[in-house]
Enzyme design. Structure first.
Site, PDB file in Angstrom:
ATOM      1  N   TYR A 210      26.464  40.684  44.074  1.00  0.00           N
ATOM      2  CA  TYR A 210      26.348  40.468  42.693  1.00  0.00           C
ATOM      3  C   TYR A 210      25.731  39.014  42.365  1.00  0.00           C
ATOM      4  CZ  TYR A 210      27.257  39.403  37.667  1.00  0.00           C
ATOM      5  OH  TYR A 210      27.094  39.034  36.425  1.00  0.00           O
TER       6      TYR A 210
ATOM      7  N   LYS B 147      35.559  48.483  31.174  1.00  0.00           N
ATOM      8  CA  LYS B 147      35.191  47.741  32.510  1.00  0.00           C
ATOM      9  C   LYS B 147      36.291  47.914  33.556  1.00  0.00           C
ATOM     10  CE  LYS B 147      33.361  43.663  32.348  1.00  0.00           C
ATOM     11  NZ  LYS B 147      32.883  42.352  32.219  1.00  0.00           N
TER      12      LYS B 147
END
Length: 310
Positions: A140, A178
């Site tokens: 990421y 999330k």
């Protein structure tokens, strides 16, 4: 029209809210609502249209005109630091961003995008927007770093605004979808409301992060659109505060509970940022001079929002 990619997500929906607060509703939200729970982030907001991310990308890649676009806030990405599918991550975070950037450059549309403090990796000092300080720990962070590098090559020749924000530890309203990636404040609040002991890793008084309230993040995004400034900027408070401070503010709001400390998981050792603190020199030099909420201020406001129907 203003386009917000990831507009049903955490930071994207807060940018939509900040635009609404300024009376702006001619907004196209682009997102992937395969996770249908994210719709709740939009129900109290006013937008002109919604488009699926895949359909949007097809139109962008074909060069189709989408109308009179004032700016694009590009918040759409895979933000999971524990996702190790590199092809998925690079397609989602790097290729998609490049396509959108070139679409904007060709039309001189301001392009404001989400980078990340994950670009700095495991460092414990000098969080400065410069190549020698950047060494991501996960794919990421690498996807965000590589796009920043790509932008750096283009910035000197660009005729329109390009600005990237390296978000530090953002928390606040509209992050409930999330799951495990939601903030510590969110999880502590949920545990307390479920009658459980709120949990922190052992040593949490020593783990310090730059926790930045999402309302402040949205305000910086809008300020840059108005200022027209370009560059890559850290977006945190410039203050590292401990996870313990987050817990203390949560308990102070609820006026109950005590922390249960749990062992630090082996799988996170060596891949966990123990300390982050944004260097705000470049942000301040660009002219942004407003204060950022402390953890105590931001968590208290967030708790009031989370428990507004209680």
């Amino acid at each position: 029209m203003i386009i917000v990619t990831g507009g049903a997500g955490f930071i994207g929906s807060n940018i939509v809210k900040a635009l609404n607060d300024k009376g702006i509703t001619d907004i196209l939200v682009v997102d992937n609502l395969k996770d249908g729970t994210k719709f709740v982030n939009l129900v109290d907001l006013n937008i002109a249209d919604y488009m699926d991310k895949e359909d949007f990308l097809i139109q962008i890649m074909s060069g189709e005109e989408l109308g009179d676009i004032e700016a694009i806030f590009h918040e759409g990405a895979c933000s999971s630091t524990t996702e190790w599918d590199g092809k998925y991550m690079m397609d989602n975070n790097y290729q998609y961003s490049k396509e959108l950037l070139h679409y904007c450059l060709e039309r001189e549309i301001p392009f404001l995008y989400a980078s990340s403090a994950a670009t700095y990796g495991g460092r414990t000092s000098d969080f400065i927007e410069s190549r020698e300080y950047e060494k991501p720990l996960n794919v990421y962070g690498y996807s965000k770093f590589l796009f920043d590098e790509y932008v750096r090559q283009i910035l000197p020749e660009a005729n329109s605004q390009i600005v990237g924000f390296r978000y530090f530890n953002v928390y606040g309203p509209r992050e409930g979808h999330k799951g495990s990636m939601a903030s510590v404040a969110f999880h502590l609040n949920t545990q307390l409301n479920n009658g459980e002991s709120p949990k922190l890793f052992e040593g949490s008084e020593n783990f310090k992060r730059d926790f930045v309230y999402v309302g402040d993040v949205a305000a910086v995004n809008l300020w840059f659109l108005e200022s027209g400034k370009s560059g890559i900027f850290n977006l945190g408070t410039g203050r590292a505060e401990s996870f313990q401070a987050v817990a203390d503010a949560t308990l102070a709001y609820h006026k109950k509970g005590s922390i249960e400390y749990i062992p630090f998981p082996d799988k996170l050792k060596g891949r966990y940022q123990a300390f982050t603190q944004a260097d705000l020199t470049n942000l301040r030099n660009a002219g942004y001079d407003k204060p950022f909420k402390t953890v105590a201020e931001g968590v208290t406001e967030y708790m009031a929002w989370l428990n507004r129907d209680a």
